[in-house]
Design a protein around this motif. Structure first.
Motif, short mmCIF file in Angstrom:
data_model
loop_
_atom_site.label_atom_id
_atom_site.label_comp_id
_atom_site.label_asym_id
_atom_site.label_seq_id
_atom_site.Cartn_x
_atom_site.Cartn_y
_atom_site.Cartn_z
N THR A 122 -10.76 -9.34 5.90
CA THR A 122 -9.51 -8.59 6.01
C THR A 122 -8.68 -9.05 7.21
O THR A 122 -7.45 -9.04 7.16
CB THR A 122 -9.78 -7.08 6.10
OG1 THR A 122 -10.66 -6.81 7.21
CG2 THR A 122 -10.39 -6.56 4.82
N ARG A 128 1.27 -8.86 0.96
CA ARG A 128 0.90 -8.25 2.23
C ARG A 128 2.15 -7.71 2.91
O ARG A 128 3.21 -8.34 2.83
CB ARG A 128 0.25 -9.30 3.12
CG ARG A 128 -0.40 -8.75 4.37
CD ARG A 128 -0.87 -9.88 5.25
NE ARG A 128 0.24 -10.60 5.86
CZ ARG A 128 0.17 -11.85 6.31
NH1 ARG A 128 -0.95 -12.52 6.18
NH2 ARG A 128 1.21 -12.43 6.86
N LEU A 160 -3.30 -4.74 6.91
CA LEU A 160 -3.22 -4.66 5.46
C LEU A 160 -3.07 -3.20 5.08
O LEU A 160 -3.64 -2.33 5.74
CB LEU A 160 -4.49 -5.22 4.80
CG LEU A 160 -4.71 -6.73 4.87
CD1 LEU A 160 -6.10 -7.05 4.34
CD2 LEU A 160 -3.66 -7.48 4.08
N ARG A 175 -6.65 -3.27 1.01
CA ARG A 175 -8.04 -3.21 1.46
C ARG A 175 -8.97 -2.76 0.35
O ARG A 175 -10.06 -3.31 0.17
CB ARG A 175 -8.16 -2.28 2.67
CG ARG A 175 -7.57 -2.84 3.95
CD ARG A 175 -7.69 -1.85 5.11
NE ARG A 175 -7.19 -2.42 6.33
CZ ARG A 175 -7.90 -3.16 7.18
NH1 ARG A 175 -9.18 -3.40 6.91
NH2 ARG A 175 -7.36 -3.66 8.27
N ARG A 220 -11.90 -5.04 -1.46
CA ARG A 220 -13.28 -4.55 -1.40
C ARG A 220 -13.92 -4.43 -2.79
O ARG A 220 -15.09 -4.76 -2.97
CB ARG A 220 -13.31 -3.20 -0.71
CG ARG A 220 -14.71 -2.60 -0.54
CD ARG A 220 -14.67 -1.21 0.03
NE ARG A 220 -14.04 -0.28 -0.90
CZ ARG A 220 -12.96 0.47 -0.61
NH1 ARG A 220 -12.39 0.38 0.58
NH2 ARG A 220 -12.46 1.30 -1.51
#
Length: 308
Positions: free
Chosen positions: A128, A260, A270, A275, A279
């Motif tokens: 990240t 972004r 972010l 995120r 993930r």
């Protein structure tokens, strides 16, 4: 309209782990498709603690790093035998070194953080951190991401928060769809914070909202459709939380593209949706930076590199 082009070489970061080798294989195919060289990069620290005194010698760190690079290069060549592959050893912090080194790359490929808590606390912050700061697109490859479906067309999904400032993301998505011969699905998800308001809106405003949003999205797509007539495009308006909707779509997509937030100076972040998608997505996630963001390669971080 700004027409995106797929220029520059492909860079992949490796640490020798299973996840990073999956990224190496993906990057090799991406470089082959673009007709460019692949650069395999490994970052080592200036020194490693070895007890209360001293540190692991620099030469030993470099030998270990070069071994990782050789193995990763072999994996890339095994995936695409005729591919031109170079390797680079960088010294410094992982995030700073990779952000600085890839400022002119076409794309930086990373392996996604594993799902174990301990591993994620380490590698997740690296992934990240790079995605929040890199000035080139960053492709994050989950371990076990499915290969393109045999006998079926490839599909790229683009998540749009709004049509404002979306031109660069759409241009990049259309260019990648043409290069990979993929269909394109443009998705916009919406919901209201209050469950009560959201339920009322669903019953009373849905039809009017759908008509207005579809018109807005089609207006944003007109120039891109004309520039890329060979790309098949669908628009999907989803009533639901954006991250949940995009993660669900990742199960049947080959690439999920998101943008972004723009930032500058020392502020790098972010959004929560990005995120969550990074993930939990089951396909490759490509994070596209803002077009006019200032590139940071001011030399504040001491880096050294060896290319071979």
């Amino acid at each position: 309209m700004t027409t995106a082009t797929l220029t520059g070489h492909v860079v992949v970061a490796t640490d020798g782990s299973e996840g990073s080798l999956a990224a190496v294989r993906y990057a090799a195919r991406a470089a082959e498709g673009r007709g460019v060289e692949l650069e395999v990069v490994h970052v080592v620290p200036p020194g490693l603690p070895a007890g209360p005194f001293g540190a692991v010698p620099d030469a030993q760190i470099r030998r270990s790093g070069n071994t990782t690079l050789r193995h990763s290069r072999d994996v890339a060549v095994a995936e695409v035998p005729d591919l031109e592959v170079v390797s680079t050893l960088l010294i410094g912090s992982r995030v700073d070194a990779l952000v600085w080194h890839t400022h002119d790359a076409a794309v930086l490929v990373l392996g996604a953080a594993p799902h174990g808590l301990v591993e994620r606390l380490w590698t997740g912050s690296v992934v990240t951190g790079i995605a929040a700061r890199a000035t080139c697109p960053v492709a994050i490859v989950p371990l076990g991401a499915h290969e393109p479906r045999a006998g079926a067309g490839r599909r790229i999904v683009v998540g749009l928060k709004s049509t404002e400032h979306a031109e660069h993301l759409l241009g990049a998505a259309f260019a990648l769809a043409r290069q990979t011969q993929s269909d394109l699905t443009v998705v916009h998800a919406w919901h209201l914070v209050s469950p009560y308001d959201d339920a009322i809106a669903e019953r009373t405003l849905r039809r009017a909202w759908l008509v207005e949003q579809e018109r807005t999205l089609e207006d944003a797509l007109i120039d891109h459709r004309l520039a890329f007539p060979e790309v098949q495009v669908d628009v999907d308006l989803v009533h639901g939380q954006a991250a949940f909707a995009l993660v669900g779509l990742s199960r049947t997509a080959d690439i999920l593209m998101i943008s972004r937030p723009g930032h500058g100076g020392l502020v790098h972040y972010l959004g929560s949706t990005a995120r969550a998608v990074i993930r939990d997505a089951e396909c490759v996630v490509e994070v596209v930076p803002p077009l006019h963001e200032e590139r940071e390669h001011d030399g504040r971080h001491a880096l050294a590199g060896a290319r071979g």
